[in-house]
Design an enzyme around this catalytic site. Sequence first.
Site, mmCIF file in Angstrom:
data_model
loop_
_atom_site.group_PDB
_atom_site.id
_atom_site.type_symbol
_atom_site.label_atom_id
_atom_site.label_comp_id
_atom_site.label_asym_id
_atom_site.label_seq_id
_atom_site.Cartn_x
_atom_site.Cartn_y
_atom_site.Cartn_z
ATOM 1 N N GLU A 17 -44.689 9.969 16.555
ATOM 2 C CA GLU A 17 -43.915 10.690 17.574
ATOM 3 C C GLU A 17 -44.700 11.906 18.066
ATOM 4 O OE1 GLU A 17 -39.652 11.373 16.905
ATOM 5 O OE2 GLU A 17 -40.025 13.479 17.380
ATOM 6 N N THR A 48 -40.859 12.687 22.807
ATOM 7 C CA THR A 48 -39.583 13.412 22.817
ATOM 8 C C THR A 48 -39.199 13.854 24.234
ATOM 9 O OG1 THR A 48 -40.568 15.573 22.412
ATOM 10 C CG2 THR A 48 -39.970 14.280 20.471
ATOM 11 N N HIS A 76 -37.794 8.966 24.536
ATOM 12 C CA HIS A 76 -36.532 9.552 24.070
ATOM 13 C C HIS A 76 -35.722 9.935 25.300
ATOM 14 C CE1 HIS A 76 -38.198 10.975 19.908
ATOM 15 N NE2 HIS A 76 -38.793 9.875 20.315
ATOM 16 N N TYR A 145 -29.341 9.658 9.923
ATOM 17 C CA TYR A 145 -29.471 10.918 9.183
ATOM 18 C C TYR A 145 -29.240 10.697 7.686
ATOM 19 C CZ TYR A 145 -29.138 12.687 13.915
ATOM 20 O OH TYR A 145 -29.379 12.916 15.251
ATOM 21 N N HIS A 149 -25.623 14.010 9.715
ATOM 22 C CA HIS A 149 -25.879 14.896 10.846
ATOM 23 C C HIS A 149 -25.222 16.252 10.576
ATOM 24 C CE1 HIS A 149 -25.038 16.484 14.969
ATOM 25 N NE2 HIS A 149 -26.283 16.086 15.159
ATOM 26 N N LYS A 165 -23.070 1.946 16.428
ATOM 27 C CA LYS A 165 -24.322 1.832 17.195
ATOM 28 C C LYS A 165 -24.894 0.415 17.037
ATOM 29 C CE LYS A 165 -25.555 6.783 16.992
ATOM 30 N NZ LYS A 165 -26.498 7.820 16.535
ATOM 31 N N GLN A 176 -33.945 10.944 10.777
ATOM 32 C CA GLN A 176 -34.201 12.379 10.902
ATOM 33 C C GLN A 176 -35.146 12.828 9.789
ATOM 34 O OE1 GLN A 176 -33.829 15.142 12.515
ATOM 35 N NE2 GLN A 176 -31.960 16.232 11.888
ATOM 36 N N GLN A 212 -41.960 27.111 9.537
ATOM 37 C CA GLN A 212 -41.496 26.012 10.386
ATOM 38 C C GLN A 212 -40.589 25.064 9.578
ATOM 39 O OE1 GLN A 212 -44.403 22.939 11.096
ATOM 40 N NE2 GLN A 212 -44.045 23.095 13.292
ATOM 41 N N LYS A 272 -50.391 16.931 15.798
ATOM 42 C CA LYS A 272 -51.495 17.330 14.901
ATOM 43 C C LYS A 272 -52.220 16.073 14.420
ATOM 44 C CE LYS A 272 -50.257 21.769 14.202
ATOM 45 N NZ LYS A 272 -50.926 22.798 14.934
HETATM 46 P P1 FAD Z 1 -24.644 11.158 17.950
HETATM 47 O O1 FAD Z 1 -24.970 9.780 17.476
HETATM 48 O O2 FAD Z 1 -23.739 11.282 19.105
HETATM 49 O O3 FAD Z 1 -24.077 11.952 16.688
HETATM 50 C C1 FAD Z 1 -23.745 13.332 16.771
HETATM 51 C C2 FAD Z 1 -22.536 13.614 15.865
HETATM 52 O O4 FAD Z 1 -21.391 12.943 16.357
HETATM 53 C C3 FAD Z 1 -22.715 13.115 14.430
HETATM 54 O O5 FAD Z 1 -22.047 14.038 13.604
HETATM 55 C C4 FAD Z 1 -22.028 11.755 14.409
HETATM 56 O O6 FAD Z 1 -21.478 11.454 13.141
HETATM 57 C C5 FAD Z 1 -20.926 11.941 15.454
HETATM 58 N N1 FAD Z 1 -20.697 10.740 16.280
HETATM 59 C C6 FAD Z 1 -21.590 9.767 16.603
HETATM 60 N N2 FAD Z 1 -21.032 8.874 17.437
HETATM 61 C C7 FAD Z 1 -19.769 9.290 17.660
HETATM 62 C C8 FAD Z 1 -18.695 8.792 18.459
HETATM 63 N N3 FAD Z 1 -18.818 7.689 19.181
HETATM 64 N N4 FAD Z 1 -17.512 9.494 18.466
HETATM 65 C C9 FAD Z 1 -17.357 10.627 17.738
HETATM 66 N N5 FAD Z 1 -18.360 11.139 16.949
HETATM 67 C C10 FAD Z 1 -19.532 10.478 16.924
HETATM 68 N N6 FAD Z 1 -33.166 15.802 20.491
HETATM 69 C C11 FAD Z 1 -33.666 16.062 21.737
HETATM 70 O O7 FAD Z 1 -33.100 16.893 22.477
HETATM 71 N N7 FAD Z 1 -34.801 15.431 22.191
HETATM 72 C C12 FAD Z 1 -35.463 14.503 21.453
HETATM 73 O O8 FAD Z 1 -36.473 13.937 21.893
HETATM 74 C C13 FAD Z 1 -34.964 14.201 20.134
HETATM 75 N N8 FAD Z 1 -35.574 13.282 19.353
HETATM 76 C C14 FAD Z 1 -35.010 12.939 18.144
HETATM 77 C C15 FAD Z 1 -35.607 11.912 17.395
HETATM 78 C C16 FAD Z 1 -35.061 11.514 16.181
HETATM 79 C C17 FAD Z 1 -35.692 10.405 15.401
HETATM 80 C C18 FAD Z 1 -33.873 12.185 15.684
HETATM 81 C C19 FAD Z 1 -33.285 11.773 14.373
HETATM 82 C C20 FAD Z 1 -33.304 13.202 16.426
HETATM 83 C C21 FAD Z 1 -33.837 13.596 17.658
HETATM 84 N N9 FAD Z 1 -33.267 14.592 18.446
HETATM 85 C C22 FAD Z 1 -33.779 14.889 19.685
HETATM 86 C C23 FAD Z 1 -32.146 15.383 17.925
HETATM 87 C C24 FAD Z 1 -30.760 14.828 18.325
HETATM 88 O O9 FAD Z 1 -30.581 14.898 19.713
HETATM 89 C C25 FAD Z 1 -29.718 15.686 17.582
HETATM 90 O O10 FAD Z 1 -29.778 15.457 16.215
HETATM 91 C C26 FAD Z 1 -28.290 15.588 18.101
HETATM 92 O O11 FAD Z 1 -27.554 16.670 17.513
HETATM 93 C C27 FAD Z 1 -27.555 14.320 17.723
HETATM 94 O O12 FAD Z 1 -28.040 13.224 18.357
HETATM 95 P P2 FAD Z 1 -27.485 11.747 17.968
HETATM 96 O O13 FAD Z 1 -28.085 10.797 18.918
HETATM 97 O O14 FAD Z 1 -27.629 11.498 16.531
HETATM 98 O O15 FAD Z 1 -25.933 11.976 18.316
#
Ligand code: FAD
Length: 288
Positions: A17, A48, A76, A145, A149, A165, A176, A212, A272
Amino acid sequence: MGIIRQLAAKESAFSLEFFPPKKDMPMSTVYFAIDRLAVRQPVFVSVTYGAGGGNRDRTLEVVSRVSSMGLDAIAHLTCVGATPATISEILDTLEAKGVRNVLALRGDVPAGMDRETAFTHYRHATDLIAEIKKRPGFIVAAAAYPEAHVESPSLEQDIEYMKLKAELGVDLFITQLCFDTGAVINLYERLYKEGVKTPVVTGIMPVLNPNQIIRMALLSACSIPAPLSKIISRYGEQPEEFKKAGLDYAVRQIALLMEHGINKFHLYTMNKAEEIDQILIHSGLVKR
Ligand code: FAD
């Protein structure tokens, strides 16, 4: 061969990534890192997406370059500020560049924006996944996660949403950052018990800088296990020693996971190249 078939065909595999530099910074840093690591033949390279999509063009630019190098690229994408029209436009752009892989995320509310504005059309990654899945031919990855999360009350609830999903047709989960190897193993076991068959790649964050690491752990509510805490307290003031011990921590984490049959890894490169190459070599994921 597409990403999913490659992952299935390989005994062990890794993906990488990268993040696009901020608007006023040169692209050379990320391109140097990609070029340097491309020879290691990752299964895919993901790029990202800035919190509010402000850096969106750069994500698309880097993804396009990765694809033109003959590598599979994943863009992403987040729900923040997204509308059906912007998502459709992004997917059109990706398709035109020959990229049909997306990591569908919710994203976080950017500073200065409220939740309602950020998530007007898509409230969760599940909404975005459903939207993208309307387009045939797109591979859709989603986040997972191991320690739940940060907003989730429990891992159980997170797993329920992972199941949703998966039902929506997600092709791949990427985890994560997680320094607690036991938590990663536990997630795999729970998914197995729940009958989730979607492939998972385990995110590995290189431990390169103590501040970090602490900041990231706090932001994502992930734990700092005792062995990592010892590295921070022992070498926190000695950057070179810290880096050596930190790289070794990542290598040992991969080795331990492999002992448990977990052998597909997603390395958060932080752009890096040298450090990531060392992890790939010392963990045996590539030959010297
Ligand atoms: P969701 O799947 O929506 O989950 C968020 C919360 O809501 C969780 O607590 C979950 O349990 C809950 N939830 C999930 N689905 C539902 C539903 N249908 N109804 C009610 N609750 C629900 N962020 C960026 O801005 N840019 C990036 O490029 C980026 N890359 C990432 C890459 C990876 C591999 C990971 C793991 C994270 C990345 N993130 C990035 C961070 C991510 O956007 C955050 O962690 C964000 O807070 C949650 O995203 P999610 O897709 O897991 O959300």
